[in-house]
Design an enzyme around this catalytic site. Structure first.
Site, short mmCIF file in Angstrom:
data_model
loop_
_atom_site.label_atom_id
_atom_site.label_comp_id
_atom_site.label_asym_id
_atom_site.label_seq_id
_atom_site.Cartn_x
_atom_site.Cartn_y
_atom_site.Cartn_z
N LYS A 11 43.27 38.17 28.95
CA LYS A 11 44.73 38.28 29.10
C LYS A 11 45.42 38.40 27.74
O LYS A 11 44.86 38.02 26.71
CB LYS A 11 45.24 37.05 29.85
CG LYS A 11 44.72 36.91 31.28
CD LYS A 11 45.40 35.74 31.97
CE LYS A 11 44.90 35.55 33.39
NZ LYS A 11 45.63 34.47 34.09
N TYR A 51 48.31 40.63 41.46
CA TYR A 51 48.77 39.28 41.77
C TYR A 51 49.65 39.26 43.03
O TYR A 51 50.54 38.44 43.14
CB TYR A 51 49.51 38.69 40.56
CG TYR A 51 48.58 38.31 39.43
CD1 TYR A 51 47.58 37.35 39.62
CD2 TYR A 51 48.68 38.91 38.18
CE1 TYR A 51 46.70 37.00 38.60
CE2 TYR A 51 47.80 38.56 37.14
CZ TYR A 51 46.83 37.60 37.36
OH TYR A 51 45.96 37.25 36.37
N PHE A 59 57.18 31.61 39.75
CA PHE A 59 56.68 31.96 38.42
C PHE A 59 56.13 33.39 38.35
O PHE A 59 55.53 33.79 37.35
CB PHE A 59 55.60 30.96 37.97
CG PHE A 59 54.48 30.77 38.98
CD1 PHE A 59 53.39 31.62 39.00
CD2 PHE A 59 54.53 29.73 39.90
CE1 PHE A 59 52.37 31.45 39.91
CE2 PHE A 59 53.51 29.55 40.83
CZ PHE A 59 52.43 30.41 40.83
N ARG A 87 33.04 32.61 37.71
CA ARG A 87 34.13 31.67 38.03
C ARG A 87 33.81 30.28 37.47
O ARG A 87 34.69 29.60 36.96
CB ARG A 87 34.34 31.58 39.54
CG ARG A 87 35.11 32.72 40.14
CD ARG A 87 36.57 32.73 39.75
NE ARG A 87 37.39 31.81 40.50
CZ ARG A 87 38.71 31.92 40.65
NH1 ARG A 87 39.36 32.93 40.08
NH2 ARG A 87 39.40 31.05 41.32
N THR A 93 42.00 26.90 36.99
CA THR A 93 43.23 27.62 36.65
C THR A 93 44.12 26.82 35.70
O THR A 93 44.69 27.36 34.74
CB THR A 93 44.05 27.90 37.95
OG1 THR A 93 43.17 28.46 38.92
CG2 THR A 93 45.21 28.83 37.69
N ARG A 104 38.21 28.47 29.99
CA ARG A 104 39.58 27.92 30.06
C ARG A 104 39.63 26.50 29.51
O ARG A 104 40.58 26.11 28.84
CB ARG A 104 40.09 27.98 31.50
CG ARG A 104 40.51 29.39 31.92
CD ARG A 104 40.85 29.41 33.38
NE ARG A 104 41.44 30.67 33.82
CZ ARG A 104 41.62 30.99 35.09
NH1 ARG A 104 41.24 30.15 36.05
NH2 ARG A 104 42.18 32.14 35.42
N ASN A 114 46.27 31.21 30.38
CA ASN A 114 44.96 30.59 30.62
C ASN A 114 43.81 31.56 30.34
O ASN A 114 42.77 31.51 30.97
CB ASN A 114 44.89 29.94 32.01
CG ASN A 114 45.06 30.94 33.13
OD1 ASN A 114 45.27 32.13 32.89
ND2 ASN A 114 44.96 30.48 34.36
N HIS A 117 41.22 36.18 33.44
CA HIS A 117 41.17 36.27 34.89
C HIS A 117 39.72 36.55 35.27
O HIS A 117 39.03 37.29 34.57
CB HIS A 117 42.05 37.43 35.39
CG HIS A 117 41.72 37.84 36.79
ND1 HIS A 117 42.23 37.17 37.88
CD2 HIS A 117 40.88 38.80 37.28
CE1 HIS A 117 41.72 37.71 38.98
NE2 HIS A 117 40.90 38.70 38.65
N GLU A 128 38.99 44.66 42.96
CA GLU A 128 39.55 44.59 41.60
C GLU A 128 38.82 45.54 40.64
O GLU A 128 39.44 46.16 39.78
CB GLU A 128 39.48 43.15 41.10
CG GLU A 128 40.42 42.23 41.88
CD GLU A 128 40.40 40.79 41.39
OE1 GLU A 128 39.58 40.45 40.51
OE2 GLU A 128 41.22 40.00 41.89
P1 ADP Z 1 43.11 32.07 39.18
O1 ADP Z 1 43.56 32.92 38.03
O2 ADP Z 1 42.38 30.83 38.69
O3 ADP Z 1 42.32 32.83 40.21
P2 ADP Z 1 45.54 32.14 40.86
O4 ADP Z 1 45.09 33.42 41.49
O5 ADP Z 1 46.02 31.04 41.75
O6 ADP Z 1 44.40 31.48 39.93
O7 ADP Z 1 46.73 32.45 39.85
C1 ADP Z 1 46.74 33.60 39.08
C2 ADP Z 1 47.34 33.31 37.72
O8 ADP Z 1 48.72 32.98 37.86
C3 ADP Z 1 46.73 32.09 37.02
O9 ADP Z 1 45.54 32.42 36.32
C4 ADP Z 1 47.84 31.66 36.09
O10 ADP Z 1 47.84 32.40 34.86
C5 ADP Z 1 49.10 32.04 36.86
N1 ADP Z 1 49.64 30.85 37.51
C6 ADP Z 1 49.15 30.21 38.59
N2 ADP Z 1 49.92 29.16 38.92
C7 ADP Z 1 50.94 29.13 38.03
C8 ADP Z 1 52.09 28.30 37.82
N3 ADP Z 1 52.34 27.25 38.62
N4 ADP Z 1 52.91 28.58 36.79
C9 ADP Z 1 52.68 29.64 35.98
N5 ADP Z 1 51.62 30.48 36.12
C10 ADP Z 1 50.76 30.23 37.12
#
Ligand code: ADP
Length: 152
Positions: A11, A51, A59, A87, A93, A104, A114, A117, A128
């Site tokens: 990212k 997303y 957010f 993963r 996350t 992470r 973070n 992805h 994807e």
């Molecule tokens: P992951 O990336 O672990 O698969 P998600 O698909 O739930 O998790 O979320 C996608 C991305 O959105 C996360 O990696 C993170 O960067 C962002 N994100 C998730 N929850 C939040 C939040 N509460 N506030 C800000 N950014 C968030």
């Protein structure tokens, strides 16, 4: 066991902190094969599609902004059970809950920064990979020093 592929995105937060090399090295040192790699900018449509499960979250605007701040680096990784393994290496996350030793856990500084992805499951991984790579951008080749049997 079947050979799978998965998608990792380095990212913008990690690109800006110049962590790309370290992150790629993590996968290489673990014996994970890179079969595709490219730098690209995610446009609005791409972020919205990638997303889409979060599009109603408060957010979402933040995600859009952070994912477009710089180009990202997309990696296609291949191996047995690779989606799950990547993963696990990625970590939780939330940076506060990500275990030390995970990518992470070691580098992530906030939810929106973070670091990487990684596809959540084999179905998502397939979708994807198609979003980020053309078939001709994914390669078949033999490595020199990693045994290609066992779990790789
Ligand atoms: P992951 O990336 O672990 O698969 P998600 O698909 O739930 O998790 O979320 C996608 C991305 O959105 C996360 O990696 C993170 O960067 C962002 N994100 C998730 N929850 C939040 C939040 N509460 N506030 C800000 N950014 C968030």
């Amino acid at each position: 066991m079947t050979i799978e592929r998965t998608l990792v995105l380095i990212k913008p937060g990690a690109i800006q902190r110049e962590l790309s090399g370290e992150i790629i090295t993590r996968f290489e040192r673990k014996g994970i094969k890179i079969v595709g790699i490219k730098m690209m900018k995610m446009d609005d449509e791409m972020v919205e599609e990638h997303y889409s499960h979060l599009k109603d979250m408060p957010f979402f605007g933040d995600i859009k902004k952070t994912m477009q701040r710089t180009p990202i680096i997309a990696l296609a990784l291949e191996g047995h059970d690779i989606v799950k393994r990547v993963r696990i290496l990625t970590g939780d996350t939330n940076p506060r809950e990500a275990s030390p030793g995970t990518i992470r856990g070691d580098y992530s500084i906030s939810l929106s920064n973070n670091v990487i992805h990684a596809s959540a499951n084999p179905k998502e991984a397939l979708e994807e990979l198609q979003r980020f790579f053309k078939e001709y951008e994914l390669f078949k080749y033999h490595r020199m020093n990693v045994m290609d049997y066992a779990e790789n």
